[in-house]
Design an enzyme around this catalytic site. Structure first.
Site, mmCIF file in Angstrom:
data_model
loop_
_atom_site.group_PDB
_atom_site.id
_atom_site.type_symbol
_atom_site.label_atom_id
_atom_site.label_comp_id
_atom_site.label_asym_id
_atom_site.label_seq_id
_atom_site.Cartn_x
_atom_site.Cartn_y
_atom_site.Cartn_z
ATOM 1 N N CYS A 85 0.833 -1.200 0.000
ATOM 2 C CA CYS A 85 0.000 0.000 0.000
ATOM 3 C C CYS A 85 0.876 1.262 0.000
ATOM 4 O O CYS A 85 1.511 1.558 -1.010
ATOM 5 C CB CYS A 85 -0.974 -0.055 1.172
ATOM 6 N N HIS A 193 -3.391 -5.755 1.306
ATOM 7 C CA HIS A 193 -2.673 -5.939 2.569
ATOM 8 C C HIS A 193 -2.633 -7.404 3.002
ATOM 9 O O HIS A 193 -3.565 -7.888 3.653
ATOM 10 C CB HIS A 193 -3.369 -5.143 3.682
ATOM 11 N N GLU A 195 -0.746 -8.594 5.350
ATOM 12 C CA GLU A 195 -0.533 -8.647 6.798
ATOM 13 C C GLU A 195 -1.830 -8.509 7.586
ATOM 14 O O GLU A 195 -1.888 -8.843 8.776
ATOM 15 C CB GLU A 195 0.468 -7.563 7.226
#
Length: 223
Positions: A85, A193, A195
């Site tokens: 990002c 994302h 994570e």
């Protein structure tokens, strides 16, 4: 394996990235933006957020942080580097990746989970996946619309450097591009994302495949 996570002022995904690194069994290392030291890490993640408040444009100021000097040397020397990002935006500002991330076509912040197809598993950040595998990853951005000149887009496609592709384009990104790599294939930038889906308590741990890839890459290099 030690994986560094850069901490910029305004970052809001650094803690998530550090936790995800722990989840894959690697050693997380905090890399402070104002220190020109990578602390001997084996791989680096530039996390999402709003580094320096996104002033000027996302990633434009972070690109000049002191930590970026050794990070650029690390990346250009073949070190596994992942920008997620805002981290992707920083990598384009540093010219470690081509193109730019423009404002979403909707002119609105987008925050939802989208299906993303793995196009090429031959990078340190996609090797644990198989070609065509579909991951469901969250996006959360206002400037995620990947843009580059026609010849650059054609080159990325011809060289197999589009690593992740949206099946449902949330931002107007050219060719539904969700993530790309550099010519040497060690630097990857992606808007979704991984994570944020790293634990069953979060509803999914599909994102760990992206991060576990770097462990397999490191193991392959050793052997």
């Amino acid at each position: 394996m030690k994986i560094g996570v850069v901490i910029f002022p305004g970052a809001n995904c650094d803690a998530d990235a550090l936790y995800a690194v722990e989840r894959i069994g690697a050693e997380p290392v905090e890399l402070w933006h104002a220190e020109p030291d990578l602390k001997g890490v084996d791989a680096v993640i530039l996390p999402g957020g709003f580094s320096y408040g996104d002033y000027l444009r996302p990633g434009a100021i972070a690109r000049f942080s002191k930590v970026m000097r050794p990070l650029e040397e690390f990346a250009r020397g073949g070190g596994p580097t992942l920008g997620v990002c805002n981290g992707f935006q920083v990598l384009t500002e540093a010219r470690l990746l081509p193109g730019a991330l423009l404002q979403n076509m909707s002119l609105r912040f987008v925050c939802r989970t989208v299906p993303v197809r793995v196009e090429h598993p031959d990078t340190p950040w996609s090797g644990a996946c198989v070609p065509g595998e579909i991951l469901h990853l969250p996006v959360a951005h206002n400037e995620g619309n990947y843009f580059a000149a026609e010849e650059t887009i054609a080159q990325l496609e011809d060289e197999g450097r589009v690593i992740f592709r949206y099946l449902e384009n949330p931002n107007g990104s050219r060719n539904d591009i969700a993530g790309i790599c550099n010519a040497e294939r060690n630097v990857v930038g992606m808007m979704p994302h991984p994570e944020r889906v790293s634990d069953p308590l979060l509803g999914s741990e599909e994102g760990l495949k992206v991060l576990r890839s770097v462990l397999e890459f490191a193991g392959a290099k050793v052997h």
